[in-house]
Scaffold this active site. Structure first.
Site, PDB file in Angstrom:
ATOM      1  N   ASP A 146       1.021  -1.080  -0.062  1.00  0.00           N
ATOM      2  CA  ASP A 146       0.059   0.001  -0.057  1.00  0.00           C
ATOM      3  C   ASP A 146       0.788   1.268  -0.227  1.00  0.00           C
ATOM      4  O   ASP A 146       2.087   1.004   0.188  1.00  0.00           O
ATOM      5  CB  ASP A 146      -0.885  -0.014   1.199  1.00  0.00           C
ATOM      6  CG  ASP A 146      -2.004   1.029   0.941  1.00  0.00           C
ATOM      7  OD1 ASP A 146      -2.152   1.783   0.084  1.00  0.00           O
ATOM      8  OD2 ASP A 146      -3.160   0.916   1.628  1.00  0.00           O
TER       9      ASP A 146
HETATM   10  C1  BGC Z   1      -5.252   3.227  -0.053  1.00  0.00           C
HETATM   11  C2  BGC Z   1      -5.070   2.144  -0.916  1.00  0.00           C
HETATM   12  C3  BGC Z   1      -5.144   2.743  -2.290  1.00  0.00           C
HETATM   13  C4  BGC Z   1      -3.848   3.520  -2.145  1.00  0.00           C
HETATM   14  C5  BGC Z   1      -3.462   4.100  -3.821  1.00  0.00           C
HETATM   15  C6  BGC Z   1      -4.076   3.978  -0.017  1.00  0.00           C
HETATM   16  O1  BGC Z   1      -3.909   5.289   0.954  1.00  0.00           O
HETATM   17  O2  BGC Z   1      -5.050   2.581   1.333  1.00  0.00           O
HETATM   18  O3  BGC Z   1      -6.482   1.654  -0.877  1.00  0.00           O
HETATM   19  O4  BGC Z   1      -5.069   1.839  -3.340  1.00  0.00           O
HETATM   20  O5  BGC Z   1      -3.686   4.595  -1.277  1.00  0.00           O
HETATM   21  O6  BGC Z   1      -4.157   5.361  -3.903  1.00  0.00           O
END
Ligand code: BGC
Length: 749
Positions: free
Chosen positions: A275
C-alpha cells in the site's frame, strides 16, 4: 536507446486478438532479465507517485520505473511513456495505475451498495464499464477490488467492500475481477485488477483506520481470506498488501501471507504491490530497523512493487551488491511485472490515443447501466401501510436535507482525482420524474461537515465544505421546516457526505451527523406523509426513524444516475429488491455486530437468558440480508435431497418462491446453514448460497442450491486444516438471515 520492436510502436492502440502464449512471454522475460542491470531491475519494482512535488519523469529517466500512479491525464501518460520507451536503455514501458473503484467517468454505486444488489452479473458489467473508460484514457491497472470483510460499521472503509460476509464477499470478488480484467489481466479494453488489502485490514481495533489487527487463525481462514482466494481463483493479476500489522507482523512484510498462503497454497503467479508508503512504514511500525532493512524484508516476504515510498529505489541495489538479498530474488520479483506488460501488449503499443477517449467516456450505455445498478442496489428498510411508492400527481413535494442536491455526495468516496462531480441529484431526479404538474420545493437544512477535513479534500476542491455559522444553520433549519409546512408530502434525504466514509473516515457515532436528527423529528412532528431516503456509505443507527418514519429507502451513494434511480424507486417505476450486505446495529457501541457469530452461555430464548447489555437490546436494527419490496413473497418449506450424504457428497436444497403481491418484483433467495456439532464450534448461521430472482405477480419459481464439501467444510483450529465433519446441519432458505424456514441435512462418515 530502443529495441527494434519497440521502434515499431505507433500512437494507436493495437487490439490484440488473443492473450500471447505463455512460452513466448516467458522467453521474452528471460531475454530482458538477461540484459538488465541491477538498477534497471530495481526500477521495475518501483511505483512512483505523480502528485505535485513528486518526480516520475526523473525516476523513469534514471533507470526506468515499473509503474506510475495518481495520474489521469492522457497527454502526460504518453509523455511519461515516451521517456520510458525512448530514453531508457531497454525501453521497457510503464504501467499506469489508479484507484478506479466504482467507476471512472461514469460513477456506479459505491461497492457496499453494489454488494446490496446481490447481483454478480451486474457487478461484472459495471466493473467492465469502469475498466473500459479507464483504459481509454490510458490507465492499465486499477487498485480494486477491495475485498476486506468489515463487521464494524465505525470503520470508514466498509463502504469500499462487500460488507460482512465471506460468501457474499467471495462472489462479489470474483465478479469484479472478471469485469475489470475480461479474458485475462489487462486484455484489450480492460485493466489489471488488484485485490486489496491483503489481509485483515477490515478488522482494526475499535474500527479505527490503520490500527492494529488481531485475527485468530480460524477467523482468518474462514472469514477474511476467502474473498482473496476467490479473486486468485478468478485470475486476478495483482494483490495489494495491507497497511496494518496482522497479529504483530506488518502485512507488507508477512512471509506467511505473501508466500505461504498466497503463492505456495493458492498458486498465485502475479505481482504484489505494497500500500502507499507501506514499505517505508515498516520502520514506523517498529519492525524494520531502517529503510534498508525495510526494503530487504518487504522483498524477501514477497512484495514486488514498492508503492510511492522509493525505499526499494534507495536501498535494494546496494543490498543486492553486498549480498543482503539472495541471488535470484530480484529476478523473481521483476518477472511477473515484465510478464504483465508483455501480456498487455504494451511493448508493441505503449501509447494511448487521446482523441479516442471522449467517445468511450460519453457512451450513453454506461449511464444507463449506472441507473440500473443504482436501482438494483437500493434497499427498502421500512414501508408502513404501503407509504411507497408515491403518486406522481400529489404535491407539492418538499425535498429536504443537506445531501439532497449535492452531486458530489451522490457519488461517494473514491472517485478519481480531478473528477468533476456530475451526478444527477435526488432533487433533480424527483423534479425530472414529476415534470411540471406538481411543485417541488427544496431546502437543504443545516449543512453537515466532518469534524476534521478529509485528506482527499487536498486533491479535489469539489470535496471541500465551507463552514456554516450557527446563525446560518438555524436559518437553514427554519427554512427547511417552512418548506415542509408548505408541502403535501416530504422527502427527507439524510445521511453522510461522500467524505464521511472511506479511507481515514472512521466514526465513533453512527447517528445522523449534524442537526439532521433534530430536523427529522421536527418535520415528522408536522404529521405530513414522510419518506426518508438515506445517502450513506455504512450502516447508520437510525433507531428513531425505524419506529417513527413510515417509509425508509436505503439509497447508499448511488453514483452518476442517483437522482433518476431514486425517483424510479420512489414513484414505483422500479421495485426495490436489494438486501443488506451488513447488519445495521442500534448503537455504535454494539460494533462489531454480525449475524454469523458463535453462541455460548445462556443463548437468547433460553430460560436463563441474560441480555448482553442491560441498557438496551443488541438485536440488529435491521439484520443481514434484509430488504423489503413493493410486493411480498411466499416460500415453501425447503426440501433437501438426499437428506443424508456421506462426507464429500452433495445434497440439493430446493424451495418454491411465489410472488404473492400485485406487482412484479425481485427477491434474493438466501441459503444459510448451521453445523450442530463438530471439531470446532460453528457460527449460528452462515450464508452458503443466494440467487436474485424476478417474479411476475402470482409467479412461482423453484430455486435450488447445492450443498457439498465446498460449502460444508471449514478451517478447524483443532486440526490446523480444512476439514469436513460428519455432522447434523440445520438448513434455512428465506429472504434474510433471520428466516425460520428450515430443513435438516445429515452428513455421515
Ligand atoms: C489506500 C489504498 C489505495 C492507495 C493508492 C492508499 O492510501 O489505502 O487503498 O489503493 O492509497 O491510492
Amino acid at each position: 536507446m530502443r529495441t527494434a520492436w519497440v521502434a515499431l510502436s505507433a500512437l494507436m492502440p493495437v487490439a490484440l486478438s488473443a492473450q500471447p502464449a505463455d512460452d513466448d512471454v516467458e522467453r521474452r522475460v528471460d531475454e530482458l532479465l538477461a540484459r538488465m542491470t541491477v538498477e534497471e531491475k530495481v526500477g521495475q519494482l518501483t511505483q512512483v507517485g505523480a502528485f505535485p512535488g513528486m518526480d516520475p519523469e526523473g525516476t523513469i529517466r534514471r533507470a526506468g520505473a515499473g509503474s506510475v500512479l495518481w495520474l489521469t491525464d492522457t497527454e502526460r501518460f504518453n509523455a511519461l511513456q515516451k521517456i520510458a520507451v525512448e530514453e531508457t536503455r531497454l525501453g521497457i514501458p510503464v504501467l499506469f495505475a489508479l484507484d478506479v473503484i466504482h467507476g471512472y467517468e461514469t460513477i456506479f454505486p459505491v461497492p457496499l451498495a453494489m454488494a446490496a444488489s446481490w447481483d454478480t452479473d451486474l457487478y461484472e458489467r459495471a466493473q467492465a464499464v469502469a475498466a473500459r473508460e479507464a483504459r481509454a484514457v490510458g490507465l492499465h491497472w486499477t487498485f480494486g477490488p477491495m475485498l476486506d470483510i468489515a463487521r464494524d460499521a465505525r470503520w470508514g472503509r466498509m463502504v469500499e467492500g462487500a460488507g460482512e460476509d465471506p460468501y457474499l464477499g467471495s462472489a462479489m470478488a470474483a465478479a469484479q475481477v472478471r469485469g475489470f480484467q475480461g479474458a485475462y489481466p489487462g486484455s484489450p479494453g480492460h485493466l489489471i485488477a488488484c485485490a486489496k488489502h491483503f489481509a485483515g485490514y477490515g478488522a482494526p481495533d475499535g474500527g479505527r483506520d490503520y490500527e492494529s489487527v488481531y485475527i485468530p487463525e480460524s477467523q482468518l481462514h474462514n472469514v477474511y481470506l476467502p474473498p482473496f482466494r476467490a479473486a486468485v481463483d478468478a485470475g486476478v493479476g495483482s494483490l495489494m498488501s495491507a497497511y496494518m500489522d496482522l497479529n504483530d507482523v506488518p502485512a507488507t512484510a508477512s512471509h506467511f501471507l505473501l508466500r505461504e498462503v498466497l503463492r505456495e497454497e493458492w498458486g498465485f503467479e502475479g505481482f504484489v504491490v505494497s500500500d502507499a508508503f507501506g514499505v517505508a512504514n515498516l520502520v514506523v511500525q517498529g519492525f524494520a530497523a531502517d529503510g534498508a532493512d525495510a526494503a530487504v524484508r518487504a522483498l524477501e516476504a514477497g512484495t514486488n512493487f514498492d508503492m510511492a515510498s522509493d525505499t526499494f529505489g534507495r536501498h535494494l541495489a546496494a543490498a543486492a551488491s553486498d549480498g543482503r538479498i539472495p541471488a535470484g530474488l530480484l529476478d523473481e520479483a521483476v518477472r511477473p511485472i515484465l510478464a504483465a506488460k508483455l501480456r498487455m501488449g504494451l511493448f508493441e503499443s505503449p501509447y494511448t490515443d487521446a482523441s479516442a477517449a471522449a467517445a468511450v467516456l460519453e457512451d450513453p450505455a454506461h449511464r444507463e447501466l449506472a441507473r440500473i445498478a443504482a436501482r438494483r442496489s437500493m434497499v427498502l428498510l421500512r414501508n408502513e401501510g404501503g407509504a411507497l411508492p408515491l403518486s406522481r400527481d400529489e404535491g407539492p413535494i418538499a425535498v429536504i436535507g443537506p445531501v439532497a442536491d449535492s452531486p458530489v455526495d451522490m457519488e461517494g468516496s473514491w472517485t478519481v482525482f480531478n473528477h468533476v462531480p456530475s451526478a444527477v441529484t435526488i432533487l433533480q431526479g424527483i423534479r425530472d420524474a414529476v415534470g411540471t404538474g406538481v411543485g417541488v420545493i427544496h431546502a437543504p437544512g443545516p449543512q453537515i461537515k466532518r469534524g476534521s477535513p478529509s485528506m482527499f479534500e487536498r486533491f479535489n476542491p469539489h470535496l471541500r465544505r465551507e463552514d456554516q455559522s450557527p446563525e446560518d444553520a438555524e436559518a437553514a433549519f427554519q427554512e427547511a421546516l417552512a418548506a415542509a409546512r408548505a408541502a403535501k408530502l416530504v422527502v427527507m434525504v439524510l445521511g453522510e457526505t461522500s467524505q464521511m466514509s472511506g479511507e481515514a473516515a472512521s466514526r465513533a457515532s453512527l447517528d445522523l451527523p449534524g442537526r439532521q436528527q433534530e430536523l427529522l423529528e421536527a418535520v415528522a412532528a408536522l404529521g405530513k406523509p414522510l419518506v426518508m431516503v438515506l445517502v450513506n456509505g455504512r450502516p447508520m443507527t437510525i433507531t428513531w426513524a425505524a419506529e417513527n418514519v413510515p417509509a425508509i429507502l436505503e439509497a447508499w451513494q448511488p453514483g452518476s444516475e442517483a437522482g433518476h434511480a431514486v425517483a424510479d424507486v420512489l414513484f414505483g417505476d422500479a421495485n426495490p429488491g436489494g438486501k443488506l450486505p451488513v447488519t445495521f446495529p442500534r448503537a455504535a457501541a454494539h460494533a462489531p455486530l454480525y449475524y454469523a457469530h458463535n453462541l455460548s452461555h445462556q443463548p437468547e430464548g433460553s430460560p436463563n437468558y441474560q441480555p448482553r447489555y442491560w441498557d438496551g437490546s443488541h438485536a440488529p436494527l435491521y439484520p443481514f440480508g434484509y430488504g423489503l419490496s413493493y410486493t411480498s413473497f411466499e416460500y415453501s418449506s425447503p426440501t433437501v435431497a438426499p437428506e443424508s450424504v456421506a462426507v464429500g457428497g452433495t445434497a440439493t436444497v430446493s424451495v418454491e418462491v411465489r410472488n404473492a403481491g400485485e406487482v412484479a418484483g425481485d427477491e434474493v433467495v438466501q441459503l444459510y446453514v448451521h453445523q450442530r456439532a463438530g471439531s470446532a464450534s460453528r457460527p449460528v448461521r452462515e450464508l452458503k448460497g443466494f440467487e436474485r430472482v424476478t417474479l411476475e405477480p402470482g409467479e412461482t419459481r423453484t430455486v435450488s442450491f447445492e450443498l457439498g464439501p465446498e460449502e460444508l467444510r471449514y478451517w478447524s483450529t483443532a486440526h490446523g486444516d480444512w476439514i469436513q465433519d460428519a455432522a447434523a446441519f440445520e438448513v434455512w432458505v428465506g429472504g434474510d438471515s433471520t428466516t425460520e424456514n428450515r430443513a435438516e441435512l445429515t452428513v455421515t462418515e
